[in-house]
Design a protein around this motif. Structure first.
Motif, short mmCIF file in Angstrom:
data_model
loop_
_atom_site.label_atom_id
_atom_site.label_comp_id
_atom_site.label_asym_id
_atom_site.label_seq_id
_atom_site.Cartn_x
_atom_site.Cartn_y
_atom_site.Cartn_z
N MET A 75 96.87 42.28 38.64
CA MET A 75 98.24 42.53 38.73
C MET A 75 98.68 41.08 39.47
O MET A 75 97.82 40.47 40.20
CB MET A 75 98.64 43.68 39.44
CG MET A 75 98.07 43.55 41.16
SD MET A 75 98.67 45.52 41.93
CE MET A 75 97.96 46.52 40.83
N VAL A 76 100.15 40.90 39.67
CA VAL A 76 100.48 39.81 40.29
C VAL A 76 101.31 40.29 41.50
O VAL A 76 102.00 41.52 41.46
CB VAL A 76 101.77 39.10 39.37
CG1 VAL A 76 102.65 38.30 40.37
CG2 VAL A 76 101.20 38.44 38.26
N VAL A 77 101.01 40.04 42.56
CA VAL A 77 101.33 40.50 44.05
C VAL A 77 102.09 39.11 44.87
O VAL A 77 101.81 38.08 44.59
CB VAL A 77 100.40 40.92 44.88
CG1 VAL A 77 99.86 42.23 43.97
CG2 VAL A 77 99.03 39.85 45.23
N LYS A 83 108.50 36.82 52.34
CA LYS A 83 109.49 35.91 51.37
C LYS A 83 110.35 36.97 50.69
O LYS A 83 111.22 36.34 50.03
CB LYS A 83 108.67 35.02 50.77
CG LYS A 83 108.00 33.94 51.12
CD LYS A 83 107.39 33.00 50.40
CE LYS A 83 106.57 32.06 51.18
NZ LYS A 83 106.13 30.93 50.34
N GLY A 84 109.85 38.16 50.58
CA GLY A 84 110.89 39.02 49.55
C GLY A 84 111.19 38.65 48.03
O GLY A 84 112.08 38.98 47.33
N GLY A 94 101.45 31.17 42.04
CA GLY A 94 100.52 30.33 42.86
C GLY A 94 101.15 29.88 44.07
O GLY A 94 100.34 29.59 44.80
N THR A 95 102.27 29.98 44.05
CA THR A 95 103.03 29.53 45.54
C THR A 95 103.76 30.70 46.19
O THR A 95 103.76 30.73 47.43
CB THR A 95 104.00 28.25 45.26
OG1 THR A 95 105.12 28.90 44.08
CG2 THR A 95 103.63 27.12 44.68
N GLU A 96 104.43 31.50 45.34
CA GLU A 96 104.94 32.61 46.08
C GLU A 96 104.19 33.97 45.57
O GLU A 96 104.70 35.04 46.31
CB GLU A 96 106.68 32.75 45.76
CG GLU A 96 107.29 31.50 46.45
CD GLU A 96 108.76 31.63 46.14
OE1 GLU A 96 109.25 32.57 45.47
OE2 GLU A 96 109.59 30.77 46.87
#
Length: 108
Positions: A75-77, A83-84, A94-96
């Protein structure tokens, strides 16, 4: 927990070790939907899923019934909760937010 390397190219493919097996992960940026879509194949190029839209905190393996699926969650988290981040964009992977794999043996 394993962080999966994400490339900034609009379309890419890589081999990834998930659990104890190698898989082929493909990602493509859909300009019309403004979303990332991913596909996962066994190392023998047998599809486990194809063209799934990536969403935050949604397990990409949840609906996969194939016996060869990785034993865990993909999954993507958000990288930092403060940062919301609510939306995955072309440039924030890869950054947020990041793609992770959590093996069943890591879950309490």
């Amino acid at each position: 927990m394993q962080v999966i390397n994400w490339f900034q190219d609009a379309s890419w493919e890589q081999q990834v070790l998930l659990g104890s097996s190698l898989y082929i992960l493909q990602a493509t940026w859909n300009t019309r939907d403004e979303s990332w879509n991913v596909s996962l194949y066994t190392n023998e190029n047998v599809p486990l899923f194809e063209g799934k839209r990536v969403n935050i905190n949604i397990d990409l393996l949840a609906q996969v019934t194939d016996i060869n699926k990785p034993a865990g969650y993909l999954m993507v988290v958000p990288i930092a909760k403060e940062k919301g981040v609510e939306v995955i964009t072309r440039d924030n992977m890869g950054t947020e937010v990041e793609l992770i794999f959590i093996g069943n043996d890591e879950v309490l």
